[in-house]
Design a protein around this motif. Structure first.
Motif, PDB file in Angstrom:
ATOM      1  N   SER A  18      -3.082  -1.875   8.343  1.00 44.09           N
ATOM      2  CA  SER A  18      -3.700  -3.151   7.113  1.00 44.09           C
ATOM      3  C   SER A  18      -3.567  -4.687   7.436  1.00 44.09           C
ATOM      4  O   SER A  18      -3.087  -5.051   7.962  1.00 44.09           O
ATOM      5  CB  SER A  18      -2.246  -2.471   6.641  1.00 44.09           C
ATOM      6  OG  SER A  18      -2.340  -3.727   5.204  1.00 44.09           O
ATOM      7  N   LEU A  19      -4.604  -4.917   6.359  1.00 45.25           N
ATOM      8  CA  LEU A  19      -4.744  -6.334   6.647  1.00 45.25           C
ATOM      9  C   LEU A  19      -3.729  -7.118   5.349  1.00 45.25           C
ATOM     10  O   LEU A  19      -3.507  -5.890   4.840  1.00 45.25           O
ATOM     11  CB  LEU A  19      -6.686  -6.439   5.695  1.00 45.25           C
ATOM     12  CG  LEU A  19      -7.531  -6.356   6.741  1.00 45.25           C
ATOM     13  CD1 LEU A  19      -9.070  -6.653   6.904  1.00 45.25           C
ATOM     14  CD2 LEU A  19      -7.062  -6.490   8.689  1.00 45.25           C
ATOM     15  N   MET A  20      -4.130  -8.022   5.334  1.00 48.15           N
ATOM     16  CA  MET A  20      -3.022  -9.191   4.435  1.00 48.15           C
ATOM     17  C   MET A  20      -3.237  -8.996   3.273  1.00 48.15           C
ATOM     18  O   MET A  20      -3.053  -8.448   2.099  1.00 48.15           O
ATOM     19  CB  MET A  20      -3.805 -10.281   4.544  1.00 48.15           C
ATOM     20  CG  MET A  20      -2.817 -10.580   6.056  1.00 48.15           C
ATOM     21  SD  MET A  20      -0.965 -10.267   6.274  1.00 48.15           S
ATOM     22  CE  MET A  20      -0.656 -11.121   7.619  1.00 48.15           C
ATOM     23  N   ASN A  21      -4.793  -8.588   3.062  1.00 45.93           N
ATOM     24  CA  ASN A  21      -4.938  -8.008   1.642  1.00 45.93           C
ATOM     25  C   ASN A  21      -5.036  -6.185   1.235  1.00 45.93           C
ATOM     26  O   ASN A  21      -5.426  -5.890   0.522  1.00 45.93           O
ATOM     27  CB  ASN A  21      -7.004  -8.499   2.027  1.00 45.93           C
ATOM     28  CG  ASN A  21      -7.549  -7.649   2.242  1.00 45.93           C
ATOM     29  OD1 ASN A  21      -7.578  -6.862   3.341  1.00 45.93           O
ATOM     30  ND2 ASN A  21      -9.010  -8.113   2.341  1.00 45.93           N
ATOM     31  N   GLY A  22      -4.362  -6.444   1.695  1.00 46.30           N
ATOM     32  CA  GLY A  22      -4.605  -4.656   1.446  1.00 46.30           C
ATOM     33  C   GLY A  22      -5.488  -3.254   2.056  1.00 46.30           C
ATOM     34  O   GLY A  22      -5.148  -1.989   1.771  1.00 46.30           O
ATOM     35  N   ASP A  23      -6.445  -3.776   2.670  1.00 47.55           N
ATOM     36  CA  ASP A  23      -7.211  -3.337   3.522  1.00 47.55           C
ATOM     37  C   ASP A  23      -7.652  -1.694   4.364  1.00 47.55           C
ATOM     38  O   ASP A  23      -6.534  -2.539   5.095  1.00 47.55           O
ATOM     39  CB  ASP A  23      -8.781  -3.604   3.596  1.00 47.55           C
ATOM     40  CG  ASP A  23      -9.791  -4.514   2.557  1.00 47.55           C
ATOM     41  OD1 ASP A  23      -9.711  -3.593   2.069  1.00 47.55           O
ATOM     42  OD2 ASP A  23      -9.838  -5.522   3.056  1.00 47.55           O
ATOM     43  N   ASN A  24      -7.009  -1.002   3.803  1.00 43.30           N
ATOM     44  CA  ASN A  24      -6.279  -0.893   5.508  1.00 43.30           C
ATOM     45  C   ASN A  24      -6.975   0.629   5.782  1.00 43.30           C
ATOM     46  O   ASN A  24      -8.376   1.742   5.182  1.00 43.30           O
ATOM     47  CB  ASN A  24      -5.158  -0.046   4.687  1.00 43.30           C
ATOM     48  CG  ASN A  24      -5.304   0.894   3.674  1.00 43.30           C
ATOM     49  OD1 ASN A  24      -6.008   1.139   3.444  1.00 43.30           O
ATOM     50  ND2 ASN A  24      -3.687   1.884   3.422  1.00 43.30           N
ATOM     51  N   GLY A  25      -7.149   1.334   6.886  1.00 43.52           N
ATOM     52  CA  GLY A  25      -7.972   2.784   7.133  1.00 43.52           C
ATOM     53  C   GLY A  25      -7.082   3.487   8.935  1.00 43.52           C
ATOM     54  O   GLY A  25      -6.129   2.710   9.118  1.00 43.52           O
ATOM     55  N   LEU A  45     -11.638  -7.951   9.117  1.00 45.02           N
ATOM     56  CA  LEU A  45     -10.424  -8.819   9.409  1.00 45.02           C
ATOM     57  C   LEU A  45     -11.611 -10.438  10.146  1.00 45.02           C
ATOM     58  O   LEU A  45     -11.120 -11.665   9.393  1.00 45.02           O
ATOM     59  CB  LEU A  45     -10.244  -8.968  10.712  1.00 45.02           C
ATOM     60  CG  LEU A  45      -8.677 -10.545  10.784  1.00 45.02           C
ATOM     61  CD1 LEU A  45      -7.884 -10.371   9.424  1.00 45.02           C
ATOM     62  CD2 LEU A  45      -7.458 -11.002  12.114  1.00 45.02           C
ATOM     63  N   ALA A  46     -12.355 -10.474  10.460  1.00 44.00           N
ATOM     64  CA  ALA A  46     -13.253 -11.680  10.663  1.00 44.00           C
ATOM     65  C   ALA A  46     -14.202 -12.288   9.363  1.00 44.00           C
ATOM     66  O   ALA A  46     -14.365 -12.851   9.301  1.00 44.00           O
ATOM     67  CB  ALA A  46     -14.503 -11.101  12.309  1.00 44.00           C
ATOM     68  N   LEU A  47     -14.166 -10.365   9.021  1.00 43.16           N
ATOM     69  CA  LEU A  47     -15.507 -10.348   7.678  1.00 43.16           C
ATOM     70  C   LEU A  47     -14.499 -11.514   6.763  1.00 43.16           C
ATOM     71  O   LEU A  47     -14.386 -12.127   5.612  1.00 43.16           O
ATOM     72  CB  LEU A  47     -15.424  -9.389   6.966  1.00 43.16           C
ATOM     73  CG  LEU A  47     -16.400  -9.203   5.799  1.00 43.16           C
ATOM     74  CD1 LEU A  47     -17.731  -9.900   6.506  1.00 43.16           C
ATOM     75  CD2 LEU A  47     -16.294  -7.722   5.036  1.00 43.16           C
ATOM     76  N   VAL A  48     -12.899 -11.177   6.465  1.00 43.12           N
ATOM     77  CA  VAL A  48     -11.814 -11.798   5.566  1.00 43.12           C
ATOM     78  C   VAL A  48     -12.287 -13.367   5.938  1.00 43.12           C
ATOM     79  O   VAL A  48     -11.944 -14.185   5.539  1.00 43.12           O
ATOM     80  CB  VAL A  48     -11.011 -10.972   5.367  1.00 43.12           C
ATOM     81  CG1 VAL A  48      -9.458 -11.798   4.798  1.00 43.12           C
ATOM     82  CG2 VAL A  48     -10.449  -9.485   4.846  1.00 43.12           C
ATOM     83  N   LYS A  49     -11.399 -13.589   7.112  1.00 41.11           N
ATOM     84  CA  LYS A  49     -11.550 -14.977   7.729  1.00 41.11           C
ATOM     85  C   LYS A  49     -12.829 -15.375   7.325  1.00 41.11           C
ATOM     86  O   LYS A  49     -13.000 -16.698   7.677  1.00 41.11           O
ATOM     87  CB  LYS A  49     -10.599 -15.457   9.005  1.00 41.11           C
ATOM     88  CG  LYS A  49      -9.233 -14.542   8.772  1.00 41.11           C
ATOM     89  CD  LYS A  49      -8.907 -14.346  10.605  1.00 41.11           C
ATOM     90  CE  LYS A  49      -7.225 -13.472  10.451  1.00 41.11           C
ATOM     91  NZ  LYS A  49      -6.752 -14.510  10.900  1.00 41.11           N
ATOM     92  N   ARG A  50     -13.785 -14.470   7.493  1.00 39.43           N
ATOM     93  CA  ARG A  50     -15.237 -15.737   7.729  1.00 39.43           C
ATOM     94  C   ARG A  50     -15.603 -16.238   8.660  1.00 39.43           C
ATOM     95  O   ARG A  50     -16.080 -17.192   8.772  1.00 39.43           O
ATOM     96  CB  ARG A  50     -15.595 -16.918   5.962  1.00 39.43           C
ATOM     97  CG  ARG A  50     -15.542 -15.874   4.882  1.00 39.43           C
ATOM     98  CD  ARG A  50     -15.693 -16.886   4.279  1.00 39.43           C
ATOM     99  NE  ARG A  50     -16.136 -16.213   2.913  1.00 39.43           N
ATOM    100  CZ  ARG A  50     -16.682 -15.724   2.317  1.00 39.43           C
ATOM    101  NH1 ARG A  50     -18.265 -15.619   2.830  1.00 39.43           N
ATOM    102  NH2 ARG A  50     -17.274 -14.884   1.297  1.00 39.43           N
ATOM    103  N   LEU A 103       1.025  -0.907   0.148  1.00 39.09           N
ATOM    104  CA  LEU A 103      -0.354  -0.263   0.145  1.00 39.09           C
ATOM    105  C   LEU A 103       0.965   0.990  -0.456  1.00 39.09           C
ATOM    106  O   LEU A 103       2.314   1.451   0.362  1.00 39.09           O
ATOM    107  CB  LEU A 103      -1.165   0.264   0.858  1.00 39.09           C
ATOM    108  CG  LEU A 103      -0.336  -0.483   2.385  1.00 39.09           C
ATOM    109  CD1 LEU A 103       0.094   1.217   2.798  1.00 39.09           C
ATOM    110  CD2 LEU A 103      -1.021  -0.490   3.874  1.00 39.09           C
ATOM    111  N   HIS A 104       0.459   2.235  -0.585  1.00 38.06           N
ATOM    112  CA  HIS A 104       0.729   4.116  -0.871  1.00 38.06           C
ATOM    113  C   HIS A 104       0.472   4.976   1.025  1.00 38.06           C
ATOM    114  O   HIS A 104      -0.994   4.505   0.042  1.00 38.06           O
ATOM    115  CB  HIS A 104       0.719   3.945  -2.355  1.00 38.06           C
ATOM    116  CG  HIS A 104       1.755   4.709  -2.357  1.00 38.06           C
ATOM    117  ND1 HIS A 104       3.231   5.665  -2.177  1.00 38.06           N
ATOM    118  CD2 HIS A 104       1.567   6.761  -2.007  1.00 38.06           C
ATOM    119  CE1 HIS A 104       3.728   6.934  -2.777  1.00 38.06           C
ATOM    120  NE2 HIS A 104       2.574   7.464  -2.765  1.00 38.06           N
ATOM    121  N   GLU A 105       1.243   5.433   1.067  1.00 34.46           N
ATOM    122  CA  GLU A 105       1.043   6.386   1.988  1.00 34.46           C
ATOM    123  C   GLU A 105       1.634   7.513   1.149  1.00 34.46           C
ATOM    124  O   GLU A 105       2.631   7.547   0.951  1.00 34.46           O
ATOM    125  CB  GLU A 105       1.462   6.390   3.120  1.00 34.46           C
ATOM    126  CG  GLU A 105       0.548   5.227   3.780  1.00 34.46           C
ATOM    127  CD  GLU A 105      -1.183   5.728   3.907  1.00 34.46           C
ATOM    128  OE1 GLU A 105      -0.805   7.157   3.754  1.00 34.46           O
ATOM    129  OE2 GLU A 105      -2.055   4.955   4.482  1.00 34.46           O
TER     130      GLU A 105
END
Lengths: 1221, 295
Positions: free
Chosen positions: A563-570, A612-617, A535-537
């Motif tokens: 940042s999550l593993m999938n690059g989602d960040n906030g 994260l929970a969402l990503v990991k279902r 990811l870029h900042e």
């Protein structure tokens, strides 16, 4: 020579920079140029914000106002200009100087500007009324610089006349801040004084003249706190001066510049002097030793000016081609984390540790004063837990490292004894007994053992800049364009990842992932260096640390982000000051600030945990989060939608339109129907019908067609589902509407020949009627028609038709149920959610009401049609459809209801109560004891319900009345409501007997009366009853709730107090004199009588307890204890008799304040009484409480039933009593 | 059609019957009435006897009767006695159910009380404009908690029967379930009944009290109940509602006393039966928790 520890943060290219000023708060710097321009830069972003061009010729001086959006500039056009950077305009110009203006400065609090000029004067201006208020003459050459003292009424000036002058301006301040009301004499004196000013300059007088420079002096500055002055001159010297109240003298000279020294200043926080000169160097001097600490040289640019940021560690120097902003040293504290400990190096260069769990800083363990140069902080720290050793590197002397054993205990900043050192840029432990040292100059990595001898040498890839630990036996070699994973044993590259400019490497705690930080990028890779995400900042990244769940938290200059593993960040939170993250645990982020102090920041991890929970279902986790926290609204919804989880987003949305869209998107017809009903717009029905058709849910399709009044489609639907009954009704409706086409169509669908014939006759299409009859073999009827129409058979040409077809009929009566082609959309998540909700016992039920929740009491509710069909004649049947002339809007309701009606019983009002309320009392009234108990269990940890049986019965039987109805029939049960005015079935709630008022005036008073009347057993019973009444009850407001809670607390305290006293009486068998009892019993009796005074009772009742305890102690020669009670009693009672007795007892006891028996009671200690054992729980010792009444217990009672309320489980997890809906 | 309609000669008798003033019905002088009205009047009197618990008299009186109406009443009495007459009732209904009102009403009552609600409704729906049947249908719907259907039924009856007493009463029953302003309207109807000499009875007073109780007017409710007790101290519904009232008032001792009274009068009253059932549920639900007591 470039100093290794001077860190350039920003450089601008321009013409010669003569003046510089830092903004005190924002990352801005003003630069005045020789070319007449003034530039405003954001040095953090590196952008030019604005340019100000009104001066004619070079601008030499510039300054920001500390608080106002103003700045001042002075130039070779003799002008001083005051600007607003908000409106971006020059506000006004101060004219007066007769030659170049060299410097301009604002006063730190007064509305003054100080200017120095080549006209040999120093002037003070008031920028508010824009007037010149003082002119200081005395220098007999150009004055090059003049500055206010940061605190006192002093000015220091430097001139080419080789002198430095200190001026006293206290007179000027007095004059300009004198009180407004003055006597006539004062005014006279004042005006006279003014007169004197003009000639005698008493406003500003020269205090000291400092001579020592052999050439002109270019710059002079005060020390921010000490009485010191530093000056720089054309004699290439930087001179340090000291002053006292009465005199000033030269302290020392810093020699080193080999050209004119242009400017100088004191470091705002450290004992350093900085100076710049035309020899193209910036030099740093030790204030105490006056020796050169370091110097920085530019190739071609002469330096003209230097400025310091007032707050943070930043400097700016102006030179021939622009400005550079720099730091003198790295502020990133060297640190290492091992398990629960952080090792770090403080600003004093001491090693300390910090315990995360205890939030505890250790004392200094080691001093690293001797490492490298004193002004250069260590760069990195690597910790070896096996050997309890640290490896510290410092950039001083071209890079060096030191291997030091930490002392067992932290006992102060001792100098290390047994250290191993060497040169190298980076050094990290790679195994228990090996570390790697990297030297950049010869591009070599040495693997060394703990005795510091090289065991192996590695040639890293060309251009390697740094090394990091790379997992056991491995190194990460950092080059400007890539990171290489290197196996030390095998001496080969295992993997390489192309990432630019990596500066820092952060491993996850399980060692499976690594975050590679560069200035503006974060790259996450596996331990095998396979890239996971990047990811870029835009803002510079400072540090990072891993959450235990595999979320990377990183800090930028002003945010903590994730940042999550999938690059989602906030963004997790904003930062006021830059910090360096070292660890995150739960809601705490641990970090080091720039002063190298450990800090704990609170964060809300909900958002990233949820994602994260969402990503990991991990649905359980999500559910948990949804239930326990208020997730941010819109952002989560759009996130979910974007990520393709509309069904989950659906759980969060309230807005019906959005809900509808989401429901359609995820195929949740139930919700879609519900929302469509709310919104009731044809478009939505249209969409719903399409969707429902695709789902094969023909019942919904049917409803939407009805809503849309789509008769044709409806008929066809009935045909295809084989619903003959309804098809017939459609035919009737068509007839009623007079829509012949529809009627014909329906008749065709039904195979109803007769109807068709009749219809043709009605509309005078006798030939067609005849043909129809004829072709269906209805000869007789055909003949009748023929006669009626007056035609003969011959006149009608009969086409030859075959056997008339009968309409196809579905073999299976599919209309009875849906035949879903789509799986219903309830995902695991939804199921879990719904399942959970059921389990909870509908505490959240109102929010999740499905479409089955229509107003069951409403007149419009499903229904009447079946009855009508069964009994009524045809007219009535149709009338139910309300298909009169006005086939408009109001028909709709009945129309639908007719279809959705079903016979059978409905849910009783009591069921509604349970559905409508999250309160246990309402569930009891509803007869839903199981859910009521669940609620109580969750709210207050109730486990023993036996004492509540009476209360349950009471509530249940108070809500059902028996209304005699038809003779010979049982009476009708009706349900008593507390919402008497309410008719909306979603809002009705049962009456709960015994409201708060009646309890407060009843039981509470009765209990207190029992206390006064000394009927303790009764009192305990009454108070317990109060507790049982309130545990299952409702109140109307939060205010009442807090009253109720107060009553509960009071009752609990009284029960405790009374029980203690009862047990004491049982112990001594009601005797007052207990001298005959065993000493253990005595001691216990004394203790109990003392504890009786501890619970919070009302004033007079407390006095009773004190009085009793005093008397008991006094009679039994516990004089010390008795005395303390006597004192307490005198303090608090208003009862004259008590006071009198207490005084007497006091007098007696004071003679011999000694206890006969030592008891466990300390009147001064802070303690509570365990309600089970009646022994004290001192502050700090472990205790548990009843979640309902708050009674305290020793920890060992955890899990048992509370002795006070007899219902709840001590120490049970509980969400808190809920009495308001 | 309806012998009890406003035009009919039995209007007063019928009103008293539905106000629960059974004694007035029994004492009613039926000698001047026409022959056609004789049977309906007799039926009302017999049903009043049943309502007063004098079922045995009725059974004896009707043991030899073959008239379907009287057979139906006998079956009702026997059902009240506790005999299983559902099958007999069904047979009777099969034969005469389509046109005999008394058979419809009594059969409907027996079937619905035996739990054959749908059957009862089907039977009652065959009525030819009888308000008795409508009232019964409304009550059955209310017992089913189908307030919507009950309201529809009452509404439709109002269309043809206008302001008949029974329509008002049936609407009030529905209103007692709907709540809000309907409580007050129901109160007016019940009060009118309870305060007129022709129809004052424990039955009507209790109805008034219940409506007041729902309106939260407890002292008035109590007064009405006391009045009802004066008329008939053994009327189970009075005692049952008295229990409710005292529970709301928090009079524990009185409540217990009243419960004992009710136990005497009618141990099978719903107020008692239901709690017995609920108590079991309570014990069962309680059993899910295993409190640990510190000793």
């Amino acid at each position: 020579m470039s100093s290794p520890s001077m860190l350039t943060k920003f450089e601008s290219k321009s013409s010669r920079a003569k003046g510089i000023a830092f903004h005190p708060k924002r990352p801005w710097i003003l630069v005045s140029l020789h070319s007449s321009t003034i530039q405003l830069w954001d040095y953090r972003m590196g952008t030019l914000i604005d340019r100000f061009e009104e001066h004619d010729g070079p601008v030499r001086g510039v300054d920001f106002h500390k608080t106002q959006p103003l700045f001042v500039s002075g130039g070779d056009d003799y002008k001083i200009k005051v600007w607003s950077y908000q409106t971006r305009r020059c506000l006004f110009t101060l004219n007066g100087h007769l030659d170049y203006v060299r410097t301009v400065f604002f006063h730190h609090e007064l509305p003054w500007i100080l200017s120095s000029s080549d006209d040999q004067t120093i002037r003070i201006w008031n920028w508010q009324n824009r007037s010149l208020i003082c002119t200081m003459t005395g220098h007999n050459h150009y004055t090059m610089c003049a500055q206010f003292h940061p605190k006192e009424d002093l000015i220091v000036s430097a001139s080419l006349d080789q002198s430095v002058r200190v001026w006293d301006i206290s007179g000027l301040r007095k004059k300009h801040s004198a009180p407004t009301s003055m006597t006539f004499e004062d005014q006279m004196a004042r005006s006279n004084a003014n007169q004197a000013d003009m000639f005698g300059n008493t406003d500003a007088v020269v205090k000291f003249v400092l001579e020592g420079h052999d050439r002109g002096v270019n710059w002079v500055a005060f020390h921010p706190t000490l009485p010191l002055i530093v000056s720089a001159g054309d004699d290439r010297l930087v001179k340090l001066w000291r002053m006292s109240e009465t005199k000033a003298w030269e302290v020392d000279t810093c020699r080193g510049h080999f050209q004119n020294a242009s400017a100088c200043l004191f470091h705002p926080h450290q004992d350093l002097i900085l100076s710049v000169g035309e020899d193209k160097t910036i030099r740093v001097w030790d204030l105490n030793k006056r020796t050169s600490v370091q110097s920085f040289k530019r190739e071609n640019d002469r330096f003209w000016v230097i400025a310091a940021h007032p707050e943070i560690n930043l400097f700016a120097a102006g030179h021939d081609n622009g400005v550079m902003v720099f730091k003198l040293e790295r502020e990133r504290p060297a640190s290492a984390v091992h398990q629960n400990q952080l090792f770090y190096i403080t600003k004093e260069k001491h090693i300390r540790s910090y315990d995360f769990a205890k939030n505890l800083e250790s004392p200094s363990m080691l001093s690293l004063k001797k490492l490298g140069s004193p002004w250069v902080p260590p760069r990195t720290l690597s910790y070896n837990p096996a050997e309890r050793a640290v490896l510290v590197t410092s950039p001083a002397d071209g890079g060096c490292y030191e291997l030091i054993s930490l002392p067992r205990d932290a006992s102060g900043a001792i100098e290390p004894t047994d250290t191993k050192r060497g040169s190298g840029n980076s050094a990290v432990f790679v195994a228990r007994n090996r570390f790697a040292v990297f030297t950049q100059s010869n591009q070599q990595v040495d693997i060394k053992d703990l005795s510091n001898s090289t065991t192996k040498t590695i040639k890293p890839p060309h251009g390697t800049t740094d090394i990091y630990f790379g997992g056991t036996g491995c190194l990460l070699l950092i080059t400007p364009t890539s990171v290489v994973l290197y196996d030390i044993q095998a001496k080969k590259n295992l993997a390489e990842l192309a990432v630019n400019g990596v500066k820092y490497v952060v491993w996850s705690s399980d060692g499976l992932y690594v975050a590679l930080l560069s200035k503006h990028n974060v790259t996450i890779a596996t331990k095998k260096l396979e890239q996971v995400s990047t990811l870029h900042e835009t803002i510079r990244i400072k540090s990072a640390t891993w959450d235990d769940t595999g979320v990377l938290l990183y800090s930028t200059l002003n945010h903590i982000k994730y940042s999550l593993m999938n690059g989602d960040n906030g963004i997790v939170r904003t930062l006021e000051h830059t910090v360096y993250l070292v660890r995150v645990k739960g809601r705490n982020v641990y970090c080091l600030d720039r002063a190298a102090k450990p800090k704990v920041l609170q964060i809300d991890p909900t958002e990233y945990r949820f994602k994260l929970a969402l990503v990991k279902r991990n649905y359980d986790e999500m559910l948990n989060i949804i239930k326990n926290s208020s997730l941010v609204g819109q952002s989560i919804i759009s996130y979910l939608q974007k990520k393709g989880y509309p069904e989950i987003a659906l759980q969060f949305v309230q807005d019906p339109q959005t809900r509808f869209e989401l429901a359609i998107e995820c195929g949740n017809l139930e919700v879609a129907v519900e929302m469509a009903k709310q919104l009731d717009r044809p478009k939505l029905w249209q969409r719903l019908s399409t969707e429902a058709l695709a789902h094969g849910n023909h019942q919904v399709v049917e409803m939407t067609y009805q809503k849309l009044r789509n008769f044709d489609k409806l008929s066809f639907l009935y045909l295809s589902t084989g619903d003959q009954e309804k098809l017939k009704r459609m035919a009737k409706i068509a007839e009623h509407r007079g829509d012949m086409t529809a009627r014909f169509q329906n008749a065709l669908y039904l195979g109803d020949v007769q109807n068709r014939i009749e219809m043709f006759q009605e509309i005078d299409l006798y030939p067609l009627a005849y043909l129809t009859a004829k072709s269906h073999g209805l000869e007789e009827q055909a003949q009748t028609i023929l006669e009626a129409s007056g035609l003969t058979e011959e006149q009608i040409s009969m086409p030859s038709v075959g056997k008339p077809p009968t309409p196809l009929r579905p073999i299976v009566p599919t209309h009875k149920t849906n035949w879903p082609t789509h799986g219903t959309s309830s995902t695991v998540f939804e199921k879990a959610l719904l399942g959970e909700v059921d389990g909870i016992g509908s505490e959240e039920a109102p929010a999740t009401n499905g479409p089955g929740d229509e107003d069951l009491l409403g007149n419009e509710a499903p229904g009447a049609a079946d009855g009508q069909l069964a009994e009524g004649d045809e007219d009535e049947d149709i009338a139910g459809w309300d298909m009169g002339d006005d086939v408009e809007v109001e028909a709709d309701n009945d129309f639908v209801n007719v279809e959705s009606a079903e016979a059978g019983s409905g849910s009783s009002e009591a069921d509604l109560w349970a559905r409508n309320s999250p309160l246990a009392a309402d569930h009891v009234a509803a007869g839903s004891f199981e859910t009521a108990m669940q609620l109580l269990n969750r709210q207050v940890g109730a486990v023993n319900f036996a004492p509540l049986e009476g209360r349950f019965q009471e509530i249940y039987q108070a809500t059902r009345t028996y209304l005699p109805a038809n003779p010979n029939m049982p009476s009708l049960v009706n349900y008593v409501r507390r919402t008497i005015q309410e008719t909306d079935s979603r809002k009705i709630l049962p009456l709960i007997p015994r409201d708060l008022d009646s309890i407060l005036t009843g039981e509470l008073q009765a209990g207190k009366t029992a206390m006064v009347k000394n009927k303790l057993e009764d009192g305990v019973q009454v108070f317990k009853k109060l507790l049982h009444l309130l545990i299952v009850n409702v109140v109307t407001s939060q205010a009442e709730l807090s009253d109720a809670k107060k009553a509960i607390h009071t009752a609990a305290q009284y029960i405790l107090a009374m029980s203690i006293e009862i047990s004491r009486r049982a112990l001594v068998q009601n005797a007052q004199d207990i001298s005959s009892l065993s000493s253990d019993t005595k001691k216990r009796a004394f203790e109990l009588s003392a504890y009786f005074t501890v619970p919070e009772l009302e004033g007079p009742h407390k006095s009773i307890a004190l009085w009793g305890a005093m008397g008991f102690a006094n009679k039994n020669k516990q004089y010390s204890t008795a005395l303390s009670f006597a004192n307490a009693l005198i303090d608090r009672t208003s009862n004259a008799k008590f006071k009198e007795t207490a005084r007497k007892v006091k007098a007696v006891c004071e003679r011999n304040p000694i206890d006969a028996v030592e008891i466990d009671f300390d009147q001064f200690a802070d303690f509570e009484i365990c309600a089970a054992s009646f022994t004290p729980i001192y502050g700090g010792s472990p205790s548990v409480a009843c979640p309902f009444d708050g009674s305290k217990y020793h920890a060992k009672y955890k899990g048992t039933v509370c002795k006070v309320c007899e219902v709840c489980q001590i120490g049970a997890p509980a969400s808190g009593l809920r009495l308001v809906g | 059609m309806d012998p009890y309609s406003p035009e009919g000669e039995l209007i007063n008798l019928h009103s008293a019957f539905h106000a629960g003033a059974y004694q007035i019905v029994i004492d009613f002088d039926t000698t001047p009435i026409s022959q056609a009205a004789e049977l309906p009047a007799r039926v009302l009197k017999l049903r009043s006897l049943i309502a007063l618990g004098r079922t045995k008299e009725v059974i004896t009186e009707l043991s030899g009767e073959k008239t379907p109406d009287l057979v139906a009443v006998r079956l009702l009495a026997e059902y009240e006695e506790g005999n299983d007459v559902v099958d007999q009732a069904r047979k009777l209904v099969e034969r005469h159910g389509s046109d005999n009102l008394t058979v419809q009403l009594c059969g409907g009552m027996i079937l619905s009380r035996a739990g054959e609600v749908e059957e009862a409704l089907a039977l009652l729906s065959k009525h030819q404009g009888s308000l008795d049947a409508v009232a019964l249908i409304v009550q059955i719907h209310l017992q089913q908690n189908r307030i919507d259907l009950a309201a529809k039924e009452a509404q439709r009856a109002r269309k043809w029967a206008q302001d008949s007493l029974l329509v008002n009463i049936a609407e009030s029953w529905v209103g007692m379930r709907e709540g809000g302003e309907k409580y007050q309207s129901a109160f007016y109807v019940f009060e009118e009944l309870a305060q007129s000499n022709q129809s004052q009875s424990a039955h009507s007073l209790v109805a008034q009290a219940v409506s007041e109780l729902h309106l939260g007017r407890l002292p008035e409710a109590e007064a009405a109940l006391q009045q009802a007790l004066v008329i008939n101290e053994k009327y189970a519904d009075t005692i049952a509602n008295m229990i409710v009232l005292n529970t709301i008032l928090g009079n524990t001792a009185e409540t217990e006393e009243l419960k004992a009274q009710l136990e005497n009068v009618n141990p099978e009253h719903r107020a008692l039966a239901e709690w017995r059932e609920k108590r079991e549920e309570f014990t069962r639900a309680m059993g899910r928790y295993s409190p640990k007591f510190e000793v």
